[in-house]
Design a protein around this motif. Sequence first.
Motif, PDB file in Angstrom:
ATOM      1  N   ASN A 224      -6.485   2.893  62.830  1.00  0.00           N
ATOM      2  CA  ASN A 224      -5.493   3.711  62.273  1.00  0.00           C
ATOM      3  C   ASN A 224      -4.547   4.381  63.083  1.00  0.00           C
ATOM      4  OD1 ASN A 224      -4.356   4.925  59.702  1.00  0.00           O
ATOM      5  ND2 ASN A 224      -5.100   6.847  60.185  1.00  0.00           N
ATOM      6  N   ILE A 225      -5.094   5.008  64.176  1.00  0.00           N
ATOM      7  CA  ILE A 225      -4.061   5.491  65.203  1.00  0.00           C
ATOM      8  C   ILE A 225      -3.350   4.633  65.693  1.00  0.00           C
ATOM      9  CG2 ILE A 225      -4.197   6.609  67.263  1.00  0.00           C
ATOM     10  CD1 ILE A 225      -6.862   8.027  66.622  1.00  0.00           C
ATOM     11  N   LEU A 226      -3.739   3.538  66.027  1.00  0.00           N
ATOM     12  CA  LEU A 226      -2.772   2.325  66.717  1.00  0.00           C
ATOM     13  C   LEU A 226      -1.991   1.787  65.885  1.00  0.00           C
ATOM     14  CD1 LEU A 226      -5.584   0.672  68.690  1.00  0.00           C
ATOM     15  CD2 LEU A 226      -3.953   2.085  69.570  1.00  0.00           C
ATOM     16  N   LYS A 227      -2.217   1.684  64.396  1.00  0.00           N
ATOM     17  CA  LYS A 227      -1.252   1.006  63.579  1.00  0.00           C
ATOM     18  C   LYS A 227      -0.135   2.182  63.374  1.00  0.00           C
ATOM     19  CE  LYS A 227      -4.642  -1.270  60.667  1.00  0.00           C
ATOM     20  NZ  LYS A 227      -5.332  -1.277  59.358  1.00  0.00           N
ATOM     21  N   LYS A 228      -0.340   3.337  63.396  1.00  0.00           N
ATOM     22  CA  LYS A 228       0.756   4.425  63.175  1.00  0.00           C
ATOM     23  C   LYS A 228       1.752   4.478  64.582  1.00  0.00           C
ATOM     24  CE  LYS A 228      -1.439   7.229  59.833  1.00  0.00           C
ATOM     25  NZ  LYS A 228      -2.262   8.386  59.458  1.00  0.00           N
ATOM     26  N   ALA A 229       0.872   4.449  65.642  1.00  0.00           N
ATOM     27  CA  ALA A 229       1.642   4.584  66.801  1.00  0.00           C
ATOM     28  C   ALA A 229       2.326   3.225  67.396  1.00  0.00           C
ATOM     29  CB  ALA A 229       0.562   4.883  68.121  1.00  0.00           C
ATOM     30  N   SER A 230       1.797   2.276  66.906  1.00  0.00           N
ATOM     31  CA  SER A 230       2.643   0.963  67.402  1.00  0.00           C
ATOM     32  C   SER A 230       3.839   0.255  66.478  1.00  0.00           C
ATOM     33  CB  SER A 230       1.501  -0.220  67.793  1.00  0.00           C
ATOM     34  OG  SER A 230       0.912  -0.289  66.382  1.00  0.00           O
ATOM     35  N   LYS A 231       3.909   1.021  65.377  1.00  0.00           N
ATOM     36  CA  LYS A 231       4.655   0.790  64.460  1.00  0.00           C
ATOM     37  C   LYS A 231       6.149   0.207  64.732  1.00  0.00           C
ATOM     38  CE  LYS A 231       6.646   2.208  59.674  1.00  0.00           C
ATOM     39  NZ  LYS A 231       6.792   3.364  58.894  1.00  0.00           N
ATOM     40  N   HIS A 232       6.717   0.711  65.487  1.00  0.00           N
ATOM     41  CA  HIS A 232       8.079   0.412  66.106  1.00  0.00           C
ATOM     42  C   HIS A 232       8.222   0.003  67.486  1.00  0.00           C
ATOM     43  CE1 HIS A 232       9.813   2.407  62.540  1.00  0.00           C
ATOM     44  NE2 HIS A 232       8.810   3.526  62.912  1.00  0.00           N
ATOM     45  N   ASN A 296      -4.278  -8.046  67.340  1.00  0.00           N
ATOM     46  CA  ASN A 296      -5.419  -7.410  67.091  1.00  0.00           C
ATOM     47  C   ASN A 296      -5.721  -6.213  68.135  1.00  0.00           C
ATOM     48  OD1 ASN A 296      -5.694  -9.073  64.940  1.00  0.00           O
ATOM     49  ND2 ASN A 296      -7.983  -9.659  65.595  1.00  0.00           N
ATOM     50  N   ALA A 297      -6.695  -5.504  67.925  1.00  0.00           N
ATOM     51  CA  ALA A 297      -7.365  -4.427  69.000  1.00  0.00           C
ATOM     52  C   ALA A 297      -8.628  -4.739  68.972  1.00  0.00           C
ATOM     53  CB  ALA A 297      -6.921  -2.969  68.486  1.00  0.00           C
ATOM     54  N   LEU A 298      -9.133  -4.557  70.171  1.00  0.00           N
ATOM     55  CA  LEU A 298     -10.569  -4.673  70.230  1.00  0.00           C
ATOM     56  C   LEU A 298     -11.083  -3.096  70.396  1.00  0.00           C
ATOM     57  CD1 LEU A 298     -13.305  -6.205  71.045  1.00  0.00           C
ATOM     58  CD2 LEU A 298     -12.732  -5.789  73.279  1.00  0.00           C
ATOM     59  N   ILE A 299     -11.773  -2.821  69.416  1.00  0.00           N
ATOM     60  CA  ILE A 299     -12.208  -1.245  69.110  1.00  0.00           C
ATOM     61  C   ILE A 299     -13.585  -1.194  69.646  1.00  0.00           C
ATOM     62  CG2 ILE A 299     -12.480   0.696  67.525  1.00  0.00           C
ATOM     63  CD1 ILE A 299      -9.499  -0.399  67.713  1.00  0.00           C
ATOM     64  N   ILE A 300     -13.961  -0.423  70.678  1.00  0.00           N
ATOM     65  CA  ILE A 300     -15.473  -0.018  71.039  1.00  0.00           C
ATOM     66  C   ILE A 300     -15.540   1.318  70.811  1.00  0.00           C
ATOM     67  CG2 ILE A 300     -16.832  -0.530  73.029  1.00  0.00           C
ATOM     68  CD1 ILE A 300     -14.708  -2.153  74.461  1.00  0.00           C
ATOM     69  N   LYS A 301     -16.583   1.450  69.819  1.00  0.00           N
ATOM     70  CA  LYS A 301     -17.115   2.980  69.944  1.00  0.00           C
ATOM     71  C   LYS A 301     -18.066   3.403  70.708  1.00  0.00           C
ATOM     72  CE  LYS A 301     -16.158   4.982  66.882  1.00  0.00           C
ATOM     73  NZ  LYS A 301     -14.956   6.168  66.610  1.00  0.00           N
ATOM     74  N   LYS A 302     -18.200   4.784  70.947  1.00  0.00           N
ATOM     75  CA  LYS A 302     -19.065   5.441  71.827  1.00  0.00           C
ATOM     76  C   LYS A 302     -20.447   4.669  71.670  1.00  0.00           C
ATOM     77  CE  LYS A 302     -21.552   9.084  73.633  1.00  0.00           C
ATOM     78  NZ  LYS A 302     -22.249  10.216  73.171  1.00  0.00           N
ATOM     79  N   ASN A 303     -20.870   4.486  70.448  1.00  0.00           N
ATOM     80  CA  ASN A 303     -22.381   4.275  70.199  1.00  0.00           C
ATOM     81  C   ASN A 303     -22.435   2.456  70.446  1.00  0.00           C
ATOM     82  OD1 ASN A 303     -21.074   2.650  68.120  1.00  0.00           O
ATOM     83  ND2 ASN A 303     -21.959   3.933  66.277  1.00  0.00           N
ATOM     84  N   GLY A 304     -21.340   1.946  71.240  1.00  0.00           N
ATOM     85  CA  GLY A 304     -21.595   0.419  71.580  1.00  0.00           C
ATOM     86  C   GLY A 304     -21.189  -0.659  70.579  1.00  0.00           C
ATOM     87  N   TYR A 305     -20.740  -0.155  69.202  1.00  0.00           N
ATOM     88  CA  TYR A 305     -20.223  -1.124  68.362  1.00  0.00           C
ATOM     89  C   TYR A 305     -18.898  -1.336  68.748  1.00  0.00           C
ATOM     90  CZ  TYR A 305     -18.634  -2.991  63.898  1.00  0.00           C
ATOM     91  OH  TYR A 305     -17.932  -3.567  62.837  1.00  0.00           O
ATOM     92  N   LYS A 309      -9.786  -5.736  65.368  1.00  0.00           N
ATOM     93  CA  LYS A 309      -9.194  -5.297  64.004  1.00  0.00           C
ATOM     94  C   LYS A 309      -7.820  -5.556  63.903  1.00  0.00           C
ATOM     95  CE  LYS A 309     -11.072  -2.145  61.374  1.00  0.00           C
ATOM     96  NZ  LYS A 309     -11.425  -1.082  60.743  1.00  0.00           N
ATOM     97  N   LYS A 310      -7.209  -6.055  62.937  1.00  0.00           N
ATOM     98  CA  LYS A 310      -5.774  -6.553  62.860  1.00  0.00           C
ATOM     99  C   LYS A 310      -4.991  -5.209  62.786  1.00  0.00           C
ATOM    100  CE  LYS A 310      -3.992  -9.876  62.480  1.00  0.00           C
ATOM    101  NZ  LYS A 310      -3.321 -10.449  63.464  1.00  0.00           N
ATOM    102  N   ILE A 311      -4.273  -4.828  63.642  1.00  0.00           N
ATOM    103  CA  ILE A 311      -3.188  -3.649  63.986  1.00  0.00           C
ATOM    104  C   ILE A 311      -1.943  -3.958  63.465  1.00  0.00           C
ATOM    105  CG2 ILE A 311      -2.440  -1.995  65.525  1.00  0.00           C
ATOM    106  CD1 ILE A 311      -5.493  -1.810  65.071  1.00  0.00           C
ATOM    107  N   LYS A 312      -1.304  -5.029  63.907  1.00  0.00           N
ATOM    108  CA  LYS A 312       0.096  -5.497  63.831  1.00  0.00           C
ATOM    109  C   LYS A 312       0.135  -6.798  62.699  1.00  0.00           C
ATOM    110  CE  LYS A 312       3.160  -4.031  65.889  1.00  0.00           C
ATOM    111  NZ  LYS A 312       4.151  -2.698  65.846  1.00  0.00           N
TER     112      LYS A 312
END
Length: 632
Positions: A224-232, A296-305, A309-312
């Motif tokens: 969600n952060i990346l979608k908003k930040a990369s909008k333009h 797409n973005a490769l999202i890596i959470k702290k728990n290793g998951y 995810k589609k961003i653009k």
Amino acid sequence: MSDTIKHECGIALLRLLKPLDYYKEKYQTAFYGLNKMYLLMEKQHNRGQDGAGLASIKFDMQPGQRYISRIRSNDSAPIKDIFARIRIRFAELLADKKPDELPMQRLKELLPYVGELYLGHLRYGTYGGNSIEQCHPFLRQNNWMTRNLLLAGNFNMTNVDFLFQKLINLGQHPKEKADTVTILEKIGHFLDKENEDVYQKYKKAGYSKKDITPLIAAELDLANILKKASKHWDGGYVMAGLLGHGDAFVLRDPAGIRPAYYYADDEVIVVASERPVIQTTFNVPLKKINELIPGNALIIKKNGYFEEKKIKKDTSRRSCSFERIYFSRGNDAGIYKERIALGKALVEPILKLINYDLENTVFSYIPNTAEVAYYGLIQGLNHYLNHKKADQILKLGGSCDKSDLLHILDQKIRMEKIAWKDAKLRTFITEDASRSDLVSHVYDTTYGVVHATDNLVVLDDSIVRGTTLRDSILKILDRLNPKHIVVASSAPQIRYPDCYGIDMAMLGDFAAFQAAIALHKERGTESVIQEVYEKCKAYLSDENPEPVNHVKAIYKSFSVEDISKKMAEILSPEGIRAKVSFVFQSIEALHEAIPEHTGDWYFTGNYPTPGGMRVVNQAFVNYVEGKRQRAY
């Protein structure tokens, strides 16, 4: 490549998924992560020698303990410098201690860069200076772990002015107008907002501030952060980021202009700009390495998951063909085959230029990156020669004897290492004449293998400015006294600027553009230059124009051969004795050889983003107005 141009940067991200004790026990080293980062960076040193940086995150440290470490260098050998400084720091902190005898938790507390998450960067400065402040990763600091952001990328944005104004409209006061700062602050803004939203949610639910912190870390929505930040955003980019608590991401532009690959198993998640780097560093097969899907973005959470995810929004894929022709290392399985194919595609146009006279032609290449395409050229020439031999044998019929047969079979392609690239010459001499003389000696040549009756064909990756050809290579080749020098390019003519990461921003520098302008002046069609200038000015004054590249009209009247002949005139040094010719790859052959990387805007002017169209029109205006500056 004979021309020296700076280009795409390199990134390396590594996430260790097991407890650090696991790596110490299995691999017999307390510094497994650091060792792997050194390999990932060193094997991408071709992607940047102006600077380098490394950052690490330690998980679950107690308040007051350092958990983010960062080191950057703009030394002449920046990777070596970074890891040497880390080793020196380790020696100081360990003193008489033996790292193998200390528990990993103690080493983690004691030593910087011993952690679970790493981000490395190799920098080529395509614009501006090369100060330490311009080296990635960039750091946005905060006392809240989840608001700390480390960012490194392989990118150029075409609309920095627009993005800068957006930050001002948010109430920010950026310290400088640069795409790196702009992107960092844009992501940081939405990271702060996401933190605040989660905080307010749990505060209203009655949680204490201390209890809310780990909940924020767990719930942060990086997508969600990346979608908003990369909008333009308009540009080519692979953006990698680490958050202070341990989340990480890598985001790729929707046209796939810049490359990114990743691999994951139960021990590591690793991302790099080039595929063979991962193959070699972790000894894994090609089929297990994934290309990060454009947009797409490769999202890596702290728990290793982790997940993509589609961003653009999806757009036409226009991955940079220059990555395949020149920039990426040729040991990638796909790139190697593509460069072989590029060489083979030049066989027929070269044969035409030398009137099919293989007996009196020597073939060579400009070291070092044209070597693989050269192998392809030789393979294609051997194929042609074998067919010629077969026809000669068949003509003999039953009357041939052994000597006739051997005479036919003895025909060979004359392959020689003609040009030798010496180590980079450095000089204290500043006078232009003296410096020019030194530049002319960057290359040396092999004597005694070329004769006065010979054609000499040399293969280059591409020809951008052609200054090294004119000032050095053609001069040294002419010393061998061939009758005809043919410079063959495995890339088509470079006619338009790049704005997505390659240092090819000024139209007036391009040999092909100079040739087109010279032809207009010769043929009395100079009015086209003014017409294009006026159209470009009108385009730039329109806030939302229909994307059009008006600079194409400069080339419209001329064939590829017209431009090639004029380039040969322009780039032939004064007093050269041999005839000089140029032959270029066709656009059709390029796409046939590299079908999955159709980004060709520097050859065709077909830019994949609106910002690219604005840049090319601005570049022409800059040229006409005599402004030596990039157009973005």
